[in-house]
Structures are given as C-alpha cells and as structure tokens.
Design a protein around this motif. Structure first.
Motif, PDB file in Angstrom:
ATOM      1  N   THR A  51       0.886  -1.361  -0.174  1.00 46.63           N
ATOM      2  CA  THR A  51       0.125  -0.085  -0.053  1.00 46.63           C
ATOM      3  C   THR A  51       0.892   1.380  -0.034  1.00 46.63           C
ATOM      4  O   THR A  51       2.123   0.940   0.217  1.00 46.63           O
ATOM      5  CB  THR A  51      -0.869   0.086   1.457  1.00 46.63           C
ATOM      6  N   LEU A  52       0.291   2.390  -0.129  1.00 49.10           N
ATOM      7  CA  LEU A  52       0.921   3.765  -0.247  1.00 49.10           C
ATOM      8  C   LEU A  52       1.547   3.803   1.381  1.00 49.10           C
ATOM      9  O   LEU A  52       2.751   4.370   1.431  1.00 49.10           O
ATOM     10  CB  LEU A  52      -0.022   4.818  -0.356  1.00 49.10           C
ATOM     11  N   GLY A  53       0.755   3.197   2.402  1.00 45.64           N
ATOM     12  CA  GLY A  53       1.338   3.432   3.738  1.00 45.64           C
ATOM     13  C   GLY A  53       2.525   2.588   3.697  1.00 45.64           C
ATOM     14  O   GLY A  53       3.497   2.959   4.682  1.00 45.64           O
ATOM     15  N   ASN A  54       2.430   1.409   3.145  1.00 46.23           N
ATOM     16  CA  ASN A  54       3.658   0.321   3.257  1.00 46.23           C
ATOM     17  C   ASN A  54       4.885   1.219   2.824  1.00 46.23           C
ATOM     18  O   ASN A  54       5.949   0.875   3.465  1.00 46.23           O
ATOM     19  CB  ASN A  54       3.433  -0.948   2.753  1.00 46.23           C
ATOM     20  N   ASP A  64      -6.284   3.024   6.701  1.00 41.70           N
ATOM     21  CA  ASP A  64      -6.125   2.264   5.489  1.00 41.70           C
ATOM     22  C   ASP A  64      -5.393   3.240   4.544  1.00 41.70           C
ATOM     23  O   ASP A  64      -5.396   4.521   4.697  1.00 41.70           O
ATOM     24  CB  ASP A  64      -7.456   2.101   4.928  1.00 41.70           C
ATOM     25  N   SER A  65      -4.941   2.522   3.620  1.00 41.57           N
ATOM     26  CA  SER A  65      -4.601   3.445   2.160  1.00 41.57           C
ATOM     27  C   SER A  65      -4.526   2.499   0.898  1.00 41.57           C
ATOM     28  O   SER A  65      -4.463   0.900   1.210  1.00 41.57           O
ATOM     29  CB  SER A  65      -3.322   3.916   2.624  1.00 41.57           C
ATOM     30  N   ARG A  97      -7.502  -2.349   2.229  1.00 39.11           N
ATOM     31  CA  ARG A  97      -6.598  -2.938   1.307  1.00 39.11           C
ATOM     32  C   ARG A  97      -6.513  -4.228   1.608  1.00 39.11           C
ATOM     33  O   ARG A  97      -5.823  -4.759   0.349  1.00 39.11           O
ATOM     34  CB  ARG A  97      -5.093  -2.536   2.345  1.00 39.11           C
ATOM     35  N   ALA A  98      -6.727  -5.102   2.126  1.00 36.17           N
ATOM     36  CA  ALA A  98      -7.408  -6.550   2.104  1.00 36.17           C
ATOM     37  C   ALA A  98      -8.169  -6.942   1.138  1.00 36.17           C
ATOM     38  O   ALA A  98      -8.023  -7.775   0.089  1.00 36.17           O
ATOM     39  CB  ALA A  98      -7.506  -7.140   3.520  1.00 36.17           C
ATOM     40  N   ARG A  99      -9.456  -6.151   1.107  1.00 29.93           N
ATOM     41  CA  ARG A  99     -10.469  -6.276   0.062  1.00 29.93           C
ATOM     42  C   ARG A  99      -9.829  -6.031  -1.075  1.00 29.93           C
ATOM     43  O   ARG A  99     -10.262  -6.710  -2.153  1.00 29.93           O
ATOM     44  CB  ARG A  99     -11.611  -5.454   0.303  1.00 29.93           C
TER      45      ARG A  99
END
Length: 251
Positions: A51-54, A64-65, A97-99
């Motif tokens: 993700t962008l956060g990761n 979330d991101s 992000r999981a979905r």
C-alpha cells in the motif's frame, strides 16, 4: 484332524478381542465427518499487497491506504499462483487494503469479511512512522506500548475465529476442505506462530520477514471436540511467485 474344545474356545476369545480393538482403538480418520470428530483441512493465508502506507513505512493498523501499482500487480500474481486450488470458502479482513488485494486476485466474489482478521490496532501510533515506534519501544523488552493491541489480544481474536471456522467445516464442508484467508502482516504472524507451534518441527516465525503478498499454507489437523491438535507446514511466507512473470489464465 481333531480340534479340541479348549483350542476352539481360545480362538473364539481372541477373535472377539480383535474385533473389539479394531472397532474401538482404530487410528482416527482425518476426513470431515459432519460432527466434532477428527478431520483435516488446508488453510492458506495471504498478506495484502503493498500500500501507499507500506511504501512510506507508516503504521496503518485499522487505518487504510490504497494499493500501489506494485501492490496491484503482485496481488494479481498471487491470485494466479493460487488459481488451481478449489477453495471451499474465502475469508477476508474488512479493511480496504485486504479487500482490494482479494479483488485483484480475482477471488472476491462470495468472500466473507471478518473484522477479527484485521491488523493490530496501533492506538496512538496509527499513522506514524514505523521507526518512531521502534525507537519508543526499544526499552520495553518486547512489550507493546500503551494503547497498542497486544499479541495476546490478537491471538484471542484468531482463536475465536478458528473455533468458529472448525464448527462451520464440521457441518457444511466436504472432505479435506481448502480455506483462504486474506489478512495483514500482524495477523499472518499470529497465525503462523500459533500453527507452527503445533507442527512436528516448530519454527520461530518472529525471526522471519513477512513480505506483502506472501503465501503460507498449512494442513491443519482437528481432533475430538473440535480441538486443533496438529499442523503440517507446507510453505511459510512464500513470495517466490512474485518473481515469476504474470501468466494470464487461459479462458
């Protein structure tokens, strides 16, 4: 030939004893039985895509991101790597992000969303940089900082989910069902720690890395009363599929 009554009596006694033992002490079956007896099932976990956060080393937790372009492409590869497995049920964290990962895998239809598969709640540290948290927690001896969800709390979430999953499989699934979970790094760690401890050769998963889109596969054995009694680790935190070029499935 003449057979004595005494010999016949001994033969009959051991014949009855043999039948009794075979009926009452035979090795347990590992297929679903429709009740809380013995069975086994395949459990596959997938960590969500990048993700962008990761990418920014942000502690997301229950925030979330969206997935990055790399996260989208890697999630498609992950779905491709698992396409030969016929899953009886797919479960997914309800976080975005999981979905999104599951959608990119092409397996979202019919999935069940479950809050218990969420990432750790980082409390006041959500949205902050991972290195900040590491510096603040350096002197805690591995304990969570105030307001951060503990490992014990996450394990309790997992155990409740697992118990309900086993109940469901006993009543509704065919023999040797396959289950897919799409979740987060923290929960992948909790599940891996829990199940590898039940394997013949326990593994210290806390010393391992948890790359985005990694796949872990377990053959889980359930004993009498619906208690998980054993586990075979088929693969753990595997990301080899991400190194291969994406092959579009044939129509």
């Amino acid at each position: 030939a003449v057979v004595s009554t005494q010999s016949t009596g001994r033969f009959y006694f051991f014949f009855l004893l043999s039948n009794f033992v075979s009926r009452n002490f035979a090795p347990p079956s590992l297929s679903c039985t429709g009740h809380k007896g013995n069975m086994k099932f395949k459990l596959i976990t997938v960590r969500h895509g990048q993700t962008l956060g990761n990418a920014a080393s942000v502690l997301q937790g229950h925030d979330d991101s969206p997935l990055t372009p790399l996260g989208i492409a890697s999630s498609a590869k992950t779905g491709n790597a698992l396409r030969e497995i016929q899953f009886n049920q797919v479960y997914c964290s309800d976080l975005g992000r999981a979905r999104e990962t599951l959608q990119c895998m092409g397996m979202y239809k019919g999935c069940k969303l479950d809050k218990r598969l969420r990432e750790r709640h980082w409390g006041p540290w959500q949205g902050r940089n991972w290195k900040e948290y590491q510096r603040a927690s350096a002197d805690t001896g591995g304990k969570s900082l105030a307001g951060v969800e503990t490992d014990d709390a996450m394990t309790a979430r997992w155990e409740k989910f697992l118990s309900e999953l086993v109940d469901t499989l006993h009543t509704s699934s065919p023999s040797d069902p396959a289950i897919l979970l799409v979740t987060h790094g923290g929960m992948v760690r909790v599940i891996g720690r829990y199940l590898t401890a039940l394997s013949p050769n326990p593994i210290n998963v806390d010393q391992m890395s948890f790359p985005n889109n990694c796949i872990s596969e377990f053959d889980v054995i359930v004993g009498e009363g619906g208690i998980v009694t054993g586990c075979e680790v088929v693969r753990l935190l595997d990301a080899e599929h991400l190194k291969r070029p994406f092959m579009r499935p044939k129509e």
